[in-house]
Motif scaffolding. Structure first.
Motif, short mmCIF file in Angstrom:
data_model
loop_
_atom_site.label_atom_id
_atom_site.label_comp_id
_atom_site.label_asym_id
_atom_site.label_seq_id
_atom_site.Cartn_x
_atom_site.Cartn_y
_atom_site.Cartn_z
N MET A 29 -12.44 17.73 -29.94
CA MET A 29 -11.54 16.97 -30.77
C MET A 29 -12.33 16.11 -31.76
N SER A 30 -11.73 15.89 -32.90
CA SER A 30 -12.39 15.08 -33.91
C SER A 30 -12.17 13.60 -33.66
N THR A 31 -13.16 12.81 -33.99
CA THR A 31 -13.03 11.37 -33.99
C THR A 31 -13.02 10.89 -35.43
N ARG A 32 -12.57 9.66 -35.62
CA ARG A 32 -12.58 9.10 -36.97
C ARG A 32 -14.00 9.10 -37.54
N GLU A 33 -14.99 8.79 -36.69
CA GLU A 33 -16.37 8.75 -37.15
C GLU A 33 -16.83 10.11 -37.64
N GLN A 34 -16.42 11.18 -36.96
CA GLN A 34 -16.79 12.53 -37.41
C GLN A 34 -16.19 12.85 -38.77
N LEU A 35 -14.93 12.48 -38.97
CA LEU A 35 -14.30 12.74 -40.26
C LEU A 35 -14.95 11.91 -41.37
N ALA A 45 -9.46 6.40 -46.04
CA ALA A 45 -8.36 5.45 -45.88
C ALA A 45 -7.05 6.14 -45.53
N LEU A 46 -6.97 7.44 -45.75
CA LEU A 46 -5.73 8.18 -45.50
C LEU A 46 -5.70 8.89 -44.14
N ILE A 47 -6.76 8.79 -43.37
CA ILE A 47 -6.84 9.47 -42.08
C ILE A 47 -5.67 9.03 -41.19
N ARG A 48 -5.06 10.00 -40.50
CA ARG A 48 -3.93 9.72 -39.60
C ARG A 48 -4.23 10.24 -38.20
N PRO A 49 -3.73 9.53 -37.17
CA PRO A 49 -3.82 10.06 -35.81
C PRO A 49 -2.84 11.22 -35.61
N THR A 50 -3.21 12.15 -34.76
CA THR A 50 -2.37 13.31 -34.48
C THR A 50 -2.58 13.75 -33.05
N LEU A 51 -1.77 14.66 -32.59
CA LEU A 51 -1.93 15.23 -31.25
C LEU A 51 -2.15 16.73 -31.37
N ARG A 52 -3.25 17.19 -30.86
CA ARG A 52 -3.54 18.61 -30.79
C ARG A 52 -2.93 19.16 -29.50
N ASP A 94 -12.63 22.57 -41.41
CA ASP A 94 -12.11 23.70 -40.63
C ASP A 94 -12.94 23.98 -39.39
N GLU A 95 -14.24 23.73 -39.48
CA GLU A 95 -15.13 24.06 -38.37
C GLU A 95 -14.86 23.22 -37.12
N ARG A 96 -14.06 22.16 -37.26
CA ARG A 96 -13.78 21.30 -36.10
C ARG A 96 -12.90 21.99 -35.08
N PHE A 97 -12.13 22.97 -35.50
CA PHE A 97 -11.10 23.53 -34.63
C PHE A 97 -11.29 25.02 -34.43
N GLN A 98 -10.86 25.47 -33.28
CA GLN A 98 -10.75 26.89 -32.99
C GLN A 98 -9.27 27.21 -32.81
N PRO A 99 -8.80 28.33 -33.37
CA PRO A 99 -7.39 28.67 -33.19
C PRO A 99 -7.10 29.03 -31.73
N PRO A 100 -5.83 28.91 -31.33
CA PRO A 100 -4.67 28.52 -32.14
C PRO A 100 -4.61 27.02 -32.36
N MET A 101 -4.18 26.62 -33.55
CA MET A 101 -4.16 25.21 -33.95
C MET A 101 -2.73 24.68 -33.93
N HIS A 102 -2.24 24.42 -32.73
CA HIS A 102 -0.93 23.80 -32.57
C HIS A 102 -1.10 22.29 -32.67
N LEU A 152 0.99 18.19 -33.42
CA LEU A 152 2.10 17.29 -33.69
C LEU A 152 1.61 16.19 -34.63
N GLY A 153 2.38 15.92 -35.69
CA GLY A 153 2.07 14.83 -36.59
C GLY A 153 0.78 15.03 -37.37
N GLY A 154 0.32 13.93 -37.97
CA GLY A 154 -0.88 14.00 -38.79
C GLY A 154 -0.66 14.82 -40.04
N TYR A 155 -1.74 15.37 -40.57
CA TYR A 155 -1.67 16.25 -41.73
C TYR A 155 -1.71 17.70 -41.26
N ALA A 156 -0.89 18.52 -41.89
CA ALA A 156 -0.88 19.95 -41.55
C ALA A 156 -2.20 20.60 -41.93
N PHE A 157 -2.48 21.72 -41.29
CA PHE A 157 -3.59 22.58 -41.67
C PHE A 157 -3.01 23.67 -42.57
#
Length: 294
Positions: A1-7, A25-32, A197-205, A207-212
């Motif tokens: 999972m990504s942390t704010r520091e990584q982003l 400044a636009l980073i949002r929390p989300t649930l993977r 994109d490299e932060r995640f492996q599919p499937p990328m389900h 909730l919330g945050g910014y869409a991929f």
């Protein structure tokens, strides 16, 4: 999972300093959402057969038939304070979509549901079942095959906007010309996007945050379906759609997932969005939908 520091590190490595700070400044929390382990209490499920109230009216696309249940989310089991926008603290959210390929029988061609034809958006729905309402598993309507049930766990992470996202573009509007010139060259966003994109492996389900997004920002696509058709030529409507899209936020993103028997076009994704004011009012019938594939 990504942390704010990584982003933050990714942004500062690939964007000019002033641009990076606006993006951060636009980073949002989300649930993977990921498959739940055998010892985990699921926060939701892909597919399966839902437990619904006795008077539940299964969503239908008038003239086409009942929708497919894609996912159910137990809001009371989501980690608290880890989501923007905030979902209800209790009850169940059900996400429906008319999947013409997942029917017991389909005799006639049905156009795919999407923002390119607003009339088809009746083929997607979000329903909130309040907590405390008696529910039971009541089966699916005739003609609809269930997807394979996949229990899901929810993990807190963070997301930032896509390089082309109108909210990000707005945030950079008053920057010096050299920074705006950087943003105007779309190729400058490729390495940045690849690093994200490299932060995640599919499937990328999610909730919330910014869409991929696979193509355009999904908020703009939904906005396009909700601006008047007489608002000008396509370029003018698209500009209006960018403005309207800033009002919409992601509720859920469901990726193609072989484990559930879900394939959206060419390995695409489904997206349900809502305006913040409608979410605050619990007006889930006002949610909208789009999907993208490569």
């Amino acid at each position: 999972m990504s942390t704010r520091e990584q982003l933050e590190r990714i942004a500062r490595s690939h964007l000019p300093e002033a641009v990076a700070e606006r993006w951060i400044a636009l980073i949002r929390p989300t649930l993977r959402l990921r498959p739940a382990g055998p010892e985990e209490a699921p926060a939701g499920r892909l597919g399966g057969v839902p437990a619904v109230p006795g008077d539940f009216a299964w969503p239908e696309w008038p003239g086409q038939g009942p929708l497919n249940l894609v996912a159910s989310i137990d809001c009371g089991r989501l980690p608290a304070g880890c989501l923007d926008p905030a979902l209800p603290s209790a009850g169940t959210l059900l996400f429906f979509y008319f999947d013409e390929g997942n029917r017991t029988s389909q005799e006639e061609f049905v156009p795919p549901v999407g923002t390119w034809d607003p009339e088809t958006l009746a083929g997607a729905r979000v329903v909130h079942v309040p907590a405390g309402v008696p529910v039971a598993v009541r089966g699916l309507p005739g003609g609809v095959d269930p997807y394979q049930e996949v229990p899901l766990a929810a993990e807190a992470t963070v997301t930032g906007p896509d390089f082309s996202h109108p909210v990000f573009r707005d945030a950079c509007r008053d920057l010096p010309e050299k920074d705006r010139a950087f943003l105007d060259d779309w190729s400058n966003g490729e390495a940045f996007g690849d690093a994200l994109d490299e932060r995640f492996q599919p499937p990328m389900h999610q909730l919330g945050g910014y869409a991929f997004p696979i193509q355009n920002p999904v908020e703009t696509e939904v906005g396009f379906a909700h601006v008047p058709e007489n608002s000008g030529d396509r370029a003018q409507r698209w500009k209006a759609a960018e403005e309207e899209g800033k009002r919409w936020v992601l509720l859920a993103q469901i990726d193609s997932d072989p484990a559930a028997g879900m394939m959206w076009g060419d390995a695409g994704m489904l997206y349900w969005l809502i305006r913040r004011e409608d979410l605050a009012a619990g007006d889930f019938p006002a949610a909208s939908f789009t999907w993208q594939c490569s």
